[in-house]
Design a protein around this motif. Structure first.
Motif, mmCIF file in Angstrom:
data_model
loop_
_atom_site.group_PDB
_atom_site.id
_atom_site.type_symbol
_atom_site.label_atom_id
_atom_site.label_comp_id
_atom_site.label_asym_id
_atom_site.label_seq_id
_atom_site.Cartn_x
_atom_site.Cartn_y
_atom_site.Cartn_z
ATOM 1 N N ALA A 1 0.655 -76.516 6.529
ATOM 2 C CA ALA A 1 -0.648 -75.825 6.478
ATOM 3 C C ALA A 1 -0.695 -74.767 5.372
ATOM 4 C CB ALA A 1 -1.010 -75.227 7.840
ATOM 5 N N LEU A 2 -0.099 -75.098 4.223
ATOM 6 C CA LEU A 2 -0.094 -74.179 3.088
ATOM 7 C C LEU A 2 -0.852 -74.824 1.934
ATOM 8 C CD1 LEU A 2 3.707 -73.284 3.294
ATOM 9 C CD2 LEU A 2 1.796 -72.120 4.425
ATOM 10 N N GLY A 3 -2.081 -74.385 1.708
ATOM 11 C CA GLY A 3 -2.891 -74.955 0.641
ATOM 12 C C GLY A 3 -4.357 -74.904 1.004
ATOM 13 N N SER A 4 -5.191 -75.473 0.148
ATOM 14 C CA SER A 4 -6.635 -75.488 0.415
ATOM 15 C C SER A 4 -7.249 -76.823 0.020
ATOM 16 C CB SER A 4 -7.329 -74.375 -0.374
ATOM 17 O OG SER A 4 -6.679 -73.147 -0.183
ATOM 18 N N THR B 1 -6.437 -76.708 4.946
ATOM 19 C CA THR B 1 -5.386 -77.707 4.996
ATOM 20 C C THR B 1 -5.649 -78.848 5.991
ATOM 21 O OG1 THR B 1 -4.167 -76.494 6.715
ATOM 22 C CG2 THR B 1 -3.636 -75.961 4.440
ATOM 23 N N ASP C 1 -6.165 -73.230 11.791
ATOM 24 C CA ASP C 1 -6.750 -72.340 10.783
ATOM 25 C C ASP C 1 -5.896 -71.083 10.671
ATOM 26 O OD1 ASP C 1 -8.537 -70.369 9.531
ATOM 27 O OD2 ASP C 1 -10.117 -71.870 9.809
ATOM 28 N N THR C 2 -5.312 -70.904 9.493
ATOM 29 C CA THR C 2 -4.460 -69.748 9.221
ATOM 30 C C THR C 2 -5.159 -68.787 8.272
ATOM 31 O OG1 THR C 2 -2.535 -71.187 9.485
ATOM 32 C CG2 THR C 2 -2.166 -69.111 8.327
ATOM 33 N N GLY C 3 -5.984 -69.381 7.384
ATOM 34 C CA GLY C 3 -6.737 -68.562 6.425
ATOM 35 C C GLY C 3 -7.997 -69.292 5.988
ATOM 36 N N GLY C 4 -8.370 -70.310 6.774
ATOM 37 C CA GLY C 4 -9.580 -71.067 6.439
ATOM 38 C C GLY C 4 -9.427 -72.573 6.603
ATOM 39 N N SER C 5 -8.286 -73.006 7.114
ATOM 40 C CA SER C 5 -7.955 -74.434 7.090
ATOM 41 C C SER C 5 -8.810 -75.345 7.947
ATOM 42 C CB SER C 5 -6.497 -74.628 7.500
ATOM 43 O OG SER C 5 -5.704 -74.420 6.378
ATOM 44 N N TYR D 1 -3.887 -60.865 2.373
ATOM 45 C CA TYR D 1 -3.630 -62.096 3.133
ATOM 46 C C TYR D 1 -2.371 -62.802 2.631
ATOM 47 C CZ TYR D 1 -3.909 -66.998 4.457
ATOM 48 O OH TYR D 1 -3.593 -68.256 4.911
ATOM 49 N N TYR D 2 -2.269 -62.961 1.325
ATOM 50 C CA TYR D 2 -1.159 -63.773 0.811
ATOM 51 C C TYR D 2 0.194 -63.080 0.958
ATOM 52 C CZ TYR D 2 -3.636 -67.972 -0.285
ATOM 53 O OH TYR D 2 -4.316 -69.156 -0.148
ATOM 54 N N ASN E 1 1.033 -63.760 4.492
ATOM 55 C CA ASN E 1 1.256 -65.206 4.614
ATOM 56 C C ASN E 1 2.668 -65.567 4.116
ATOM 57 O OD1 ASN E 1 1.332 -67.989 3.341
ATOM 58 N ND2 ASN E 1 -0.630 -68.167 4.420
ATOM 59 N N ARG F 1 6.342 -70.315 -1.488
ATOM 60 C CA ARG F 1 5.995 -69.279 -0.495
ATOM 61 C C ARG F 1 7.226 -68.713 0.192
ATOM 62 N NH1 ARG F 1 -0.056 -70.204 1.803
ATOM 63 N NH2 ARG F 1 -0.830 -71.368 0.035
ATOM 64 N N ASP G 1 -10.059 -69.180 -1.225
ATOM 65 C CA ASP G 1 -10.017 -68.701 0.168
ATOM 66 C C ASP G 1 -10.678 -67.338 0.355
ATOM 67 O OD1 ASP G 1 -8.448 -70.942 0.578
ATOM 68 O OD2 ASP G 1 -6.566 -69.852 0.393
HETATM 69 N N1 GLN Z 1 -5.548 -71.754 2.075
HETATM 70 C C1 GLN Z 1 -4.870 -70.811 2.885
HETATM 71 C C2 GLN Z 1 -3.403 -70.819 2.585
HETATM 72 O O1 GLN Z 1 -2.988 -71.556 1.775
HETATM 73 C C3 GLN Z 1 -5.110 -71.076 4.337
HETATM 74 C C4 GLN Z 1 -4.371 -72.228 4.868
HETATM 75 C C5 GLN Z 1 -4.567 -72.399 6.350
HETATM 76 O O2 GLN Z 1 -5.546 -71.921 6.937
HETATM 77 N N2 GLN Z 1 -3.588 -73.030 6.973
HETATM 78 O O3 GLN Z 1 -2.666 -70.085 3.163
#
Ligand code: GLN
Length: 478
Positions: free
Chosen positions: A127-130, A153, A173-177, A302-303, A306, A350, A416
């Protein structure tokens, strides 16, 4: 023939209970679509071989008069949520062929309902990405334009719903997934309050941000799924109490906050801005009060958090306890070889950055400071929600991009900007389809790209999001 284009959970429930079609008929209809489309779209990493058996069991319960809301409803599940006895990989090579030994709490609740699991869906690794381009099992394609990404993601889960390969799905959903791919694919994506749905059995990315949420065709469907999967769980100490949710009153005049400064920045696509301005006007016409508010750009904050949590959470994948194992000359070499072969590029990036922001010399400057800023942001939000009932933004600053177009990580992180804030403060948010954008090379094919707007509400105010979402669908949806 079942008309899958217009089918919703609500309609399917009526048809199943009224014996218009059976759960087996419904499952067969979705399996036929999967057979036709999945090869190209790559939404599913695995389609289960017992789908029709599950549907048959549902039919037996329906025959006995059971009409649980999700009985016989075909769902797709993101490859990060554990279903006992089935494979789960978080789209990573390091967990290839790993079999879950227990059910996630959300899955137990869905099983009790008699939902039918179609298969597990593609995603960005851990779950790392957009964009779902970071999967170890190939990119998922956007059904509106197969040259473009579906967002991420939870890209596979969004594509499954958008292309009639599932009636609804679960993402995380971690940041919008959940919201981001929902916007890119023209469906509804709902991120509950942090702790609203148990994280037990969800493979962790960022434990203080992660939450499971539904992806559906309508707001009502999202509400139905949320009402089933939510709830306090003794196995997740961060899950909120059952009496946490706010009783909403729709009688008073609702105030919607719009962070114009953030939206009018450089880098926000002009078509998205235009679409958003139309949405704001429509809300005004419906009698909502619009208030200009200030929201900070929370991406750096956030990052940092993260990276830090990813680096600690993924330390458990060491080649000893789970999945992939590579033999070296000693234990350290085992670790190096396994992680080198098992983790993709973004995941490794990351972990390294996370180890850096947590390291002795830099902890105070980065992680420590970020935690303080997070507390301040949360306070700011609580104050903000005493002035406004909802916050409205576009879901993404840019529409679905072409596969491979964003090769540097930073430009992807920028996508994001509107979604990460809800995870930092833990409030619920929903992405709703808000219309389409014309793209020259798609116009000839009669195709357009979907756009989405995001609504955030205060902690536990999910019902407000659902009510406004339904109003939006009925009156505004462009
Ligand atoms: N795009 C954000 C990230 O890469 C959120 C990903 C998410 O919600 N898992 O961390």
């Amino acid at each position: 023939m079942i008309d899958l284009d217009t089918l919703t959970i609500t309609k399917a429930r009526v048809a199943l209970d009224g014996k218009i079609f059976s759960a087996v008929d419904l499952a067969k209809a979705y399996l036929a679509e999967i057979e036709k489309k999945n090869k190209e779209l790559n939404a599913y990493l695995e389609v289960y071989d017992d789908v029709l058996d599950q549907a048959k069991e549902a039919d037996e319960r329906i025959a006995k008069g059971d009409s649980s809301p999700l009985l016989g409803i075909p769902l797709a599940i993101k490859d990060v949520i554990l279903i006992k006895g089935r494979k789960v990989s978080s789209a990573s090579k390091i967990l290839e062929n790993y079999t879950a030994s227990y059910d996630a709490t959300a899955i137990i609740k869905l099983k009790k309902q008699g939902a039918v699991f179609l298969g597990r869906t593609n995603m960005d690794e851990f779950a790392l990405g957009s964009s779902t381009e970071n999967s170890a099992y190939g990119v998922t394609k956007n059904p509106h334009d197969t040259n473009r990404v579906p967002g991420g993601t939870s890209g596979g889960s969004a594509v499954a719903v958008a292309s009639n390969m599932a009636l609804a799905s679960l993402g995380s959903d971690t940041g919008g997934s959940v919201r981001h791919p929902a916007a890119f694919c023209g469906v509804v994506g709902m991120k509950p309050t942090y702790g609203g749905v148990s994280r037990y059995g969800l493979i962790a990315a960022v434990s203080s941000f992660d939450v499971i949420g539904p992806i559906t065709k309508t707001t009502e469907d999202a509400q139905i799924i949320f009402d089933v999967i939510k709830g306090n769980d003794i196995l997740d100490s961060t899950s909120v109490p059952d009496n946490f949710y706010e009783k909403i009153s729709l009688k008073k005049e609702l105030i919607i906050g719009v962070p114009w400064d953030l939206i009018n920045q450089e880098g926000i696509n002009l078509e998205i801005k235009k679409n958003f301005e139309e949405v704001v006007k429509s809300f005004e016409n419906l009698g909502y009060k619009i208030k200009d508010i200030k929201l900070p750009n929370c991406l750096a904050l956030y990052y940092i958090i993260n990276f830090a949590e990813v680096s600690t959470n993924l330390a458990r994948f060491d080649g000893v306890r789970y999945g992939l194992h590579k033999d070296g000359k000693n234990l350290l070499e085992d670790y190096l070889l396994t992680k080198g072969a098992g983790f993709g590029k973004e995941t490794r990036r990351r972990i390294l950055l996370g180890a850096y922001v947590l390291s002795a010399g830099y902890y105070d400057a980065y992680y420590g400071k970020a935690q303080k800023a997070r507390i301040a942001l949360r306070k700011e939000f609580i104050e903000l929600f005493s002035e406004v009932d909802l916050i409205l933004t576009p879901t993404s600053p840019i529409p679905a991009w072409k596969i491979g177009e964003k090769s540097d990580p930073l430009s992807m992180y920028l996508a994001d900007i509107f979604t990460v804030t809800a995870n930092l403060v833990g409030v619920p948010a929903v992405s709703l389809p808000s219309g389409f954008m014309e793209i020259e090379d798609l116009a000839q094919a009669g195709k357009r790209l979907p756009l989405g707007i995001q609504l955030m509400a205060s902690h536990g105010a999910e019902d407000l999001l659902f009510e406004i979402g339904k109003k939006f669908e009925a009156n505004i949806a462009l």
